[in-house]
Design a protein around this motif. Structure first.
Motif, PDB file in Angstrom:
ATOM      1  N   ASN A   1       0.306   4.087  -2.694  1.00 55.80           N
ATOM      2  CA  ASN A   1       0.043   5.462  -2.277  1.00 55.80           C
ATOM      3  C   ASN A   1       1.067   6.432  -2.851  1.00 55.80           C
ATOM      4  O   ASN A   1       0.746   7.592  -3.136  1.00 55.80           O
TER       5      ASN A   1
ATOM      6  N   VAL B   1       0.838  -1.199   0.000  1.00 55.55           N
ATOM      7  CA  VAL B   1       0.000   0.000   0.000  1.00 55.55           C
ATOM      8  C   VAL B   1       0.875   1.252   0.000  1.00 55.55           C
ATOM      9  O   VAL B   1       0.481   2.297  -0.538  1.00 55.55           O
ATOM     10  N   LYS B   2       2.087   1.140   0.542  1.00 54.70           N
ATOM     11  CA  LYS B   2       3.012   2.285   0.546  1.00 54.70           C
ATOM     12  C   LYS B   2       3.400   2.672  -0.884  1.00 54.70           C
ATOM     13  O   LYS B   2       3.417   3.862  -1.238  1.00 54.70           O
TER      14      LYS B   2
ATOM     15  N   ILE C   1      -7.043  -0.724   1.024  1.00 54.29           N
ATOM     16  CA  ILE C   1      -7.047   0.729   1.151  1.00 54.29           C
ATOM     17  C   ILE C   1      -6.845   1.127   2.607  1.00 54.29           C
ATOM     18  O   ILE C   1      -7.454   0.546   3.522  1.00 54.29           O
TER      19      ILE C   1
ATOM     20  N   CYS D   1      -4.249   6.723   4.583  1.00 50.47           N
ATOM     21  CA  CYS D   1      -3.342   7.539   3.767  1.00 50.47           C
ATOM     22  C   CYS D   1      -3.818   7.588   2.327  1.00 50.47           C
ATOM     23  O   CYS D   1      -3.812   8.646   1.689  1.00 50.47           O
ATOM     24  N   CYS D   2      -4.243   6.441   1.799  1.00 52.17           N
ATOM     25  CA  CYS D   2      -4.736   6.362   0.429  1.00 52.17           C
ATOM     26  C   CYS D   2      -5.955   7.262   0.246  1.00 52.17           C
ATOM     27  O   CYS D   2      -6.041   8.028  -0.723  1.00 52.17           O
TER      28      CYS D   2
ATOM     29  N   TYR E   1      -6.776   4.452  -8.511  1.00 51.77           N
ATOM     30  CA  TYR E   1      -7.390   4.053  -7.233  1.00 51.77           C
ATOM     31  C   TYR E   1      -8.298   2.832  -7.428  1.00 51.77           C
ATOM     32  O   TYR E   1      -8.303   1.915  -6.593  1.00 51.77           O
TER      33      TYR E   1
ATOM     34  N   ILE F   1      -5.007  10.971   0.261  1.00 47.92           N
ATOM     35  CA  ILE F   1      -4.428  11.418  -1.011  1.00 47.92           C
ATOM     36  C   ILE F   1      -5.526  11.637  -2.047  1.00 47.92           C
ATOM     37  O   ILE F   1      -5.524  12.633  -2.776  1.00 47.92           O
TER      38      ILE F   1
ATOM     39  N   HIS G   1       0.108   9.756  -4.886  1.00 41.20           N
ATOM     40  CA  HIS G   1       0.642  11.074  -4.517  1.00 41.20           C
ATOM     41  C   HIS G   1       1.386  11.694  -5.688  1.00 41.20           C
ATOM     42  O   HIS G   1       1.312  12.921  -5.902  1.00 41.20           O
TER      43      HIS G   1
END
Length: 394
Positions: A160, A156-157, A189, A192-193, A179, A196, A164
């Protein structure tokens, strides 16, 4: 948990990405054909090379054009055993030289050889090379989508990071499409997601859609945080919906989320933009009362409130209170305050502000000196003929 399909992901998004995707329009270089002079001597030796020795060889390469030549020669050795550290080094060297076609070739080699298992960190390095260094946003997205075909699923990092990247390059119409690919990539999800996605919608001017994202948090088993609400408040304040932003403040407090310094700075700036200076000044005290420590941005916004309200004596007093706390006013603040004090013929106060300005390392320009001298030698402050706009321009 979402199951991860091993099928190749089809990405219709790329069929409509045009040259506008190339943010920096980098020039692609074609590497010269291999020659023995480009190959480090240690790669010619028949002695077995340990992985750390191979890294030393590639680290010592000064000419980025020789990196692929050296990699080609190394691949023909019997002790050829590439690893993630080597590939990361190669990608970084090629990216620094903006040899993105060579990175394409390295990625093709990795896929065809399948010599080692690569981690999510490696692919994030490649995505950063394409996106941040090269401005090749389509290649960054393509790499994200292609990761399962290398036997590595994105975290997920990394997902994301791509979102970004799209927001920061203002590719808002693509953000939502990427997305929606999250389930195919096995992404769960997180907050943070959603933050953004919300930021992208706010910057795109779609406030109603951004507000609806807030309803997605419980559906995705996520908990909104201070950044979530600050993002919405900023979008509302930019669009002069300050009262709605304060309504958002009450909502976050009702949900047990403590506002932070950024939250209050956004609200103070919003009030100032609407000319509600007194409310902005009072909000600084309310901020302290809620146990939130102001920062330099907080004090600067309040100082601007005093200046915009033309309360120059109070602005000077507030400035004198700021400076001992280690908060230096901006150059624009000094110019505006000197202009206001000169206009009111408060020469002694001007002298104090001027000294503080110089101590902070700001040097008055000719327009400001003319303003000060006019004030000193004029019998009435109304005789001052230099406009505020002229001072700011100077």
């Amino acid at each position: 948990m979402i199951s991860r399909s091993t099928k190749t992901l089809k990405n219709p998004i790329f069929f409509r990405l045009t040259h506008s995707t190339f943010i920096k329009n980098p020039s692609f270089s074609t590497l010269p054909s291999s020659s023995s002079s480009d190959i480090p001597k240690r790669l010619h030796h028949k002695d077995w090379l340990a992985p750390n020795e191979v890294l030393q060889v590639f680290t010592s390469l000064r000419d980025p054009n020789s990196v692929r030549t050296a990699l080609d020669h190394y691949s023909k050795r019997k002790d050829y055993k590439p690893n993630e550290a080597l590939y990361t080094l190669v990608v970084n060297k090629l990216a620094q030289a903006r040899l993105f076609d060579a990175i394409d070739n390295v990625m093709a080699r990795i896929k065809s050889e399948s010599k080692c298992r690569l981690s999510d960190n490696f692919f994030r390095t490649v995505i950063k090379a394409y996106g941040n260094v090269g401005g090749l946003i389509n290649k960054a997205i393509e790499t994200l989508y292609d990761m399962p075909n290398y036997g590595c699923w994105p975290s997920v990092k990394t997902f994301n990071f791509v979102l970004h990247l799209l927001v920061s390059t203002k590719m808002f119409d693509v953000v939502h499409e990427v997305y929606l690919e999250a389930p195919k990539l096995g992404i769960e999800i997180d907050a943070c997601c959603l933050n953004i996605l919300m930021k992208g919608l706010c910057e795109y001017g779609k406030l109603d859609a951004a507000l609806k994202v807030l309803d997605e948090f419980p559906k995705q088993r996520c908990i909104p945080n201070a950044l979530t609400f600050s993002t919405l408040m900023h979008g509302l304040c930019v669009n002069e919906k300050v009262d709605e932003a304060f309504g958002m403040l009450k909502r976050m407090e009702n949900e047990g989320i403590d506002p932070d310094t950024i939250t209050f700075n956004i609200l103070i700036a919003g009030l100032r933009k609407q000319g509600r200076f007194e409310e902005g000044i009072k909000l600084l005290e309310e901020m302290r009362g809620k146990g939130c420590d102001p920062n330099a941005g907080s004090y600067q916004e309040v100082l601007y409130c005093f200046l915009d309200a033309q309360r120059f004596v109070e602005a000077k007093e507030f400035m004198s209170w700021m400076i001992p706390k280690g908060v230096g006013p901006s150059f624009v603040s000094y110019k505006a305050l000197i202009h206001g004090l000169c206009k009111e013929n408060l020469v002694q106060d001007v002298d104090w502000v001027l000294k503080q300005m110089i101590r902070q390392g700001f040097l008055p320009k000719m327009g400001m000196w003319r303003q000060i001298l006019k004030s000193m030698f004029s019998e009435k402050s109304s005789h001052c003929c230099i406009s505020y706009e002229e001072i700011v321009d100077n």
